[in-house]
Structures are given as structure tokens and as C-alpha cells.
Write an enzyme that holds these catalytic residues in place. Sequence first.
Site, PDB file in Angstrom:
ATOM      1  N   ALA A 132      21.691  27.796  10.061  1.00  0.00           N
ATOM      2  CA  ALA A 132      22.817  28.566   9.517  1.00  0.00           C
ATOM      3  C   ALA A 132      24.041  27.692   9.319  1.00  0.00           C
ATOM      4  O   ALA A 132      24.794  27.872   8.352  1.00  0.00           O
ATOM      5  CB  ALA A 132      23.146  29.732  10.441  1.00  0.00           C
ATOM      6  N   TYR A 133      24.242  26.740  10.223  1.00  0.00           N
ATOM      7  CA  TYR A 133      25.388  25.835  10.122  1.00  0.00           C
ATOM      8  C   TYR A 133      25.330  25.035   8.824  1.00  0.00           C
ATOM      9  O   TYR A 133      26.343  24.931   8.106  1.00  0.00           O
ATOM     10  CB  TYR A 133      25.382  24.904  11.334  1.00  0.00           C
ATOM     11  N   TYR A 134      24.160  24.493   8.496  1.00  0.00           N
ATOM     12  CA  TYR A 134      24.045  23.684   7.283  1.00  0.00           C
ATOM     13  C   TYR A 134      24.144  24.546   6.028  1.00  0.00           C
ATOM     14  O   TYR A 134      24.696  24.104   5.009  1.00  0.00           O
ATOM     15  CB  TYR A 134      22.748  22.874   7.301  1.00  0.00           C
TER      16      TYR A 134
END
Length: 208
Positions: A132-134
Site C-alpha cells: 500500500a505504501y508504494y
Amino acid sequence: MAKILVIGAHGNVGIPIVEKLGQDGDQVLAGVRSEKQFGEYVEFENVQPIEFDLDGTIEDMAKLYQDNQVEQIIFSAGSGGATGDDQTMIIDLDGAIKSMLAAKQAGVKRYLMVSAMGADDRSFWADSGLHAYYIAKHYADVHLRNSGLDYTIVRPSALTFDDQSNQVQVVEKREAGMHIARLDVAQFVVDAIHNDQTIHQILEITAK
């Protein structure tokens, strides 16, 4: 020297960015979540802490920029690994985009984003442990590139707490095992915001 707002000023990269900018003579607004964090900056030169809410409205952000005569913005905020994917999307994606839209509304042109190496490499995301961060970083970067702002995107490799090496390299692509000290990232960001040659550039950086 410029009036610079650092969003995410209480992070492990944000704090040294703020300190180094102040030492260079810039007038720095350290954007933090709470007044409880103001004490971190008492000893810093040319630094004024200010509450900045990434959950707030675009209009409130734009007013803060205008009221404080912000000339440049550095976005170094992150939800943190322990907060869950929902907060990652709220802070790293929607919060970032709102801060860009507010910059357009307030007439602030210069905007530097601290992103992450690999943000354009979908083949890497699923196995990274930070999917999700990327995703958030990728689409925030896409929006910034199309925002009309004078942007710079800095994408560091894996972050460490090592001492500053002053051996930062700009590389073409991510390779396994690359890493960089947070202090090196902070110095690179400070140098980049002062260098108009970095406008409209995406800079993937590592030290080893």
C-alpha cells in the site's frame, strides 16, 4: 533564502531536513501534527514549529500557506509502518495530493516530494512488504508530475540510521541491497530545494 514549509517535520528524515535548512539560513516552518512536538525545535536556528493537519481541507492548507507567506514546500510526511493501510492512503496519498492542490490554490510553485525508490516498479511492490505504501507513493508522484508545480521528486533507497556518508549517488534503477542514511537523504533534499536544476526531475538516490 526562502520561506520553506516542511510537512512531516517530526519524522526521522523531516527533523534533519528542518535543522539543515535553518542552519543554511532559510526561514523554516516545521509542520507537525501537534503542539506537543514544538519542543523538538527550541534549539534550532531559523525554525518556527507550526501545526499542520494532513486530515484538514485543501482550503485550510492554502490559507496556512498564504498566512505564513510560504514560498516552497517539502513533503516528508508518512503514516508510519504500524498505522495500517488506511492511514497510508489518508496521509501518503490523499494528504500529499491535498497539499499539492492547496499549493496551486495559494500560488506556491516550488514543491519537493520525498518519495521512495521503486515507486514506479510495480513488479517490486507486492513482495516489498509495503504494498500500500508504494501504491500511495506512486500515485502521489504521478499527481505531482501533472500538477503544474515546479516539482522535484527524491526517491531514496532503503533508509538506515547510519551516520551521514556524503557519498550519495543518483542511479538509474533500483537494485537489491541498496540503502542510504536518513541524514544523507536530508542533506540531498536541502541541496535539491536550493538548486533550480532539479526542477521537473525525479532523482533516485542511494549511498551503497
